[in-house]
Write a protein that holds these residues in place. Structure first.
Motif, short mmCIF file in Angstrom:
data_model
loop_
_atom_site.label_atom_id
_atom_site.label_comp_id
_atom_site.label_asym_id
_atom_site.label_seq_id
_atom_site.Cartn_x
_atom_site.Cartn_y
_atom_site.Cartn_z
N ILE A 87 0.85 -1.20 0.00
CA ILE A 87 0.00 0.00 0.00
C ILE A 87 0.88 1.24 0.00
O ILE A 87 0.58 2.24 -0.66
CB ILE A 87 -0.96 -0.02 1.21
CG1 ILE A 87 -1.95 -1.17 1.05
CG2 ILE A 87 -1.70 1.31 1.33
CD1 ILE A 87 -2.88 -1.34 2.22
N TYR A 131 -1.68 -5.29 -5.53
CA TYR A 131 -2.40 -6.47 -6.02
C TYR A 131 -1.44 -7.57 -6.46
O TYR A 131 -1.75 -8.75 -6.36
CB TYR A 131 -3.38 -6.09 -7.13
CG TYR A 131 -2.76 -5.72 -8.45
CD1 TYR A 131 -2.49 -6.68 -9.40
CD2 TYR A 131 -2.45 -4.39 -8.74
CE1 TYR A 131 -1.91 -6.34 -10.61
CE2 TYR A 131 -1.87 -4.04 -9.93
CZ TYR A 131 -1.60 -5.02 -10.87
OH TYR A 131 -1.02 -4.68 -12.05
N ALA A 175 -0.25 -9.38 -3.36
CA ALA A 175 -1.30 -10.31 -2.94
C ALA A 175 -1.23 -11.58 -3.78
O ALA A 175 -1.31 -12.69 -3.26
CB ALA A 175 -2.67 -9.64 -3.09
N ARG A 214 -3.87 -10.59 4.06
CA ARG A 214 -3.89 -9.77 5.27
C ARG A 214 -5.30 -9.49 5.74
O ARG A 214 -6.28 -9.60 4.98
CB ARG A 214 -3.18 -8.44 5.04
CG ARG A 214 -4.00 -7.47 4.22
CD ARG A 214 -3.37 -6.09 4.18
NE ARG A 214 -3.45 -5.42 5.47
CZ ARG A 214 -3.01 -4.18 5.69
NH1 ARG A 214 -2.44 -3.50 4.71
NH2 ARG A 214 -3.14 -3.63 6.87
N GLU A 251 -7.72 -4.49 -3.59
CA GLU A 251 -6.31 -4.65 -3.98
C GLU A 251 -5.67 -5.79 -3.22
O GLU A 251 -4.94 -6.61 -3.79
CB GLU A 251 -5.52 -3.37 -3.69
CG GLU A 251 -5.76 -2.24 -4.66
CD GLU A 251 -4.76 -2.23 -5.82
OE1 GLU A 251 -3.61 -2.65 -5.63
OE2 GLU A 251 -5.15 -1.80 -6.92
N ALA A 252 -5.97 -5.85 -1.92
CA ALA A 252 -5.38 -6.88 -1.06
C ALA A 252 -5.85 -8.29 -1.46
O ALA A 252 -5.24 -9.28 -1.07
CB ALA A 252 -5.69 -6.61 0.40
N GLY A 298 -5.99 -9.08 -4.57
CA GLY A 298 -5.35 -9.33 -5.85
C GLY A 298 -6.04 -8.68 -7.04
O GLY A 298 -5.74 -9.00 -8.19
#
Ligand SMILES: Nc1ncnc2c1ncn2[C@@H]1O[C@H](COP(=O)(O)OP(=O)(O)OP(=O)(O)O)[C@@H](O)[C@H]1O
Ligand SMILES: [Mg+2]
Lengths: 254, 290
Positions: free
Chosen positions: A52, A73, A76, A82, B169-170, B172
């Motif tokens: 981030i 992304y 990830a 998370r 976003e986290a 993906g």
């Protein structure tokens, strides 16, 4: 093998140094705790690891791959999942859909194969649904799968965040204060859940938590942050008896 | 088909049904951008005008077939959506709204000065290829594809962006790419609607695609319920019919129109069909039974 390696990570916000050349190594299969007083920079560290923020200085490596400038992304998709301290669920999506979105990064059916309903897309969708239901079963939320995520109780929302993060099939899982707002019986269940998923999914876990009982119980190693600096690192026994730690953090609690 | 339908309803209603169909296509496109993905876009009529002018010029000047011209208009609008989406979708909320208003106005002023488009007079003399059947077959196809999209992993990702961009976003999701995708598809559909409109009316002018048209489309999406396909369809129905019915009260028309929206927003702030799911209806039904 070090799953995660931080080298001299510094993060500045304007004049504020939220992190001051922090270096860390997290070994595979460990539960690694990060503790420290409010504003110490724990969440900032998570935000840097998950892409981030790009750190002002320093580099970070995930399984020997440098990810300092990798976008969130993509990190990830490499397998870093998370949860968030200030819960970030998809409030007006169903509980089940929240977990399904969690698997976005590891699914691959193309836009057009989905539009046309091709077999590959259908198969993948079916698999995603099955896996998501299994994860909901695991965190005890399968009964409420059709409810909106924002209608859940606080503790349930925290567990939904864990299920969503697991849907990404991560090898490294970051939990930011997963016990916040939970009562003591919920905390016990959470401890079991964390230990359970670690074994079941072969995870390395990074845990930020203020509940010392929980941290000391489940962490293999702990790093202590204070004003953005790492002031101690060691196993729970070592950290508990560290002078600097007692003065800056634990002293407040005891 | 038209001849058949005209035995039952008069030409006036048939005309309204065609306009409703075109408006549904517009609303569904904007719903994807604003309702589903949560990116407030207030220049949708701009994309419609690009499609309308492109298609009209293709049939008038180049003598191309209607089908090719429609596709050309839609692709051109989609291309603009793509090019404008890349820089602007980094902006959030009010800023994006302002930039898209600006875009809509720039396009309108461009056509006001566009020689090939007849400047302020616009273009006229297009053959009226657009029929009830073409419009509604397209509506059905678009509704079905749209429903498929929203149920897929990509559709869920778009909703996730609206709900929480960082969490998306986290998981993906390349949020920038997905936003540009939604914007491009929405613009493509607006362009298609524009081409249909141009070949239904037989004439177009810049004033047909002014800021008020963008607001009208936005109202359809908001009234029906953000992110809901049935909602956008219902919104397009109501807001096409309402002004017609309000013709009776003539000069108070705008007043009634405004009041209607205010009342609806008070009683159903999420829109008529916003957050209405078959699942909830079934649950409520079951509870009553017990
Ligand atoms: N985006 C930001 N912009 C400016 N300052 C920030 C930003 N994010 C964090 N900070 C500041 O950085 C410092 C560290 O914040 P951080 O959230 O990492 O602390 P923390 O250790 O997670 O605290 P807590 O235990 O309260 O969660 C704080 O002083 C905070 O105000
Ligand atoms: Mg924090």
């Amino acid at each position: 093998m070090a799953v995660l390696k931080l080298e001299g990570i510094t993060q500045e916000f304007g004049g504020l140094r939220a992190l001051d050349s922090v270096s860390l190594e997290v070994e595979a299969g460990n539960i690694f705790g990060i503790i420290g007083p409010n504003g110490a920079g724990k969440t900032t560290l998570f935000n840097i690891i998950t892409g981030i923020y790009t750190p002002t200085e320093g580099n970070l490596f995930f399984k020997d791959e440098m990810i300092t400038n990798t976008s969130a992304y993509n990190i990830a998709r490499l397998g870093v999942g998370r949860t968030f301290q200030n819960i970030r669920l998809f409030g007006k999506l169903s509980v089940l859909d929240n977990v399904k979105v969690g698997s976005y990064g590891i699914t691959s059916s193309s836009f057009f194969s989905n539009l046309l309903g091709l077999p590959k897309a259908k198969r993948e969708e079916k698999l995603v649904t099955e896996k998501s239901l299994e994860l909901l079963e695991l965190v005890g939320l399968v009964e409420v799968r059709h409810e909106y995520a924002d209608s859940l109780a606080y503790g349930d929302q925290r567990r939904l965040e864990i299920a969503r993060a697991l849907a990404l099939e991560p090898s490294l899982l970051l939990l930011d204060e997963p016990a916040a707002g939970m009562n003591s019986s919920e905390k016990l269940e959470l401890m079991e859940l964390i230990n359970g998923i670690k074994e079941q999914f072969d995870l390395t876990i990074l845990l930020v938590e203020h509940d010392m009982n929980l941290v000391m119980n489940i962490c293999d190693l702990i790093a202590v942050l204070d004003y953005g600096k790492k002031i101690a690192e060691g196993n729970p026994v070592e950290v508990k008896s560290d002078e600097k730690v007692i003065m800056s953090y634990l002293g407040v609690e005891i | 088909m038209e001849g058949f339908l005209l035995q039952f309803i008069d030409a006036y209603y048939l005309r309204i049904l065609v306009i409703i169909g075109i408006n549904i296509i517009l609303a569904l496109g904007l719903n994807l951008i604003t309702g589903v993905t949560g990116q407030l876009s207030m220049g949708h009529a701009g994309f419609m005008s690009i499609g309308a002018y492109t298609a009209a010029i293709l049939t008038l000047q180049f003598g191309l077939s209607f089908g090719i011209a429609l596709l050309g208009g839609a692709v051109m609008a989609g291309l603009f959506g793509f090019l404008i989406g890349i820089p602007t979708l980094r902006l959030e909320g009010d800023y994006l709204a302002m930039v898209t208003i600006g875009f809509g106005e720039i396009i309108r002023v461009f056509f006001l000065n566009f020689e090939l488009g007849g400047k302020a007079t616009g273009l006229y003399g297009m053959t009226k290829y657009t029929t009830f059947t073409t419009v509604w077959i397209l509506v059905i196809i678009i509704v079905l594809l749209n429903a498929k999209l929203l149920k897929s992993r990509h559709g869920r990702a778009l909703y996730a962006i609206r709900e929480n961009e960082i969490a998306a976003e986290a998981a993906g999701v390349n949020t920038t790419l997905m936003k540009v995708l939604a914007f491009t598809i929405g613009a493509f559909l607006a362009g298609l609607a524009g081409g249909l409109y141009a070949h239904y009316m037989g004439y177009i002018a810049p004033k047909d695609f002014a800021f008020m048209k963008s607001i009208e489309i936005l109202n359809m999406v908001v009234l029906g319920g953000m992110g809901s396909i049935p909602g956008s369809i219902l919104g397009a129905f109501i807001l096409t019919i309402a002004p017609e019915m309000l013709r009776i009260v003539d000069e108070y028309r705008l007043l009634f129109y405004g009041a209607l929206l205010v009342i609806l927003m008070i009683f159903r702030p999420n829109g008529l069909l916003g957050n209405v799911r078959i699942y909830d209806l079934k649950k409520r039904f079951r509870k009553k039974e017990v």
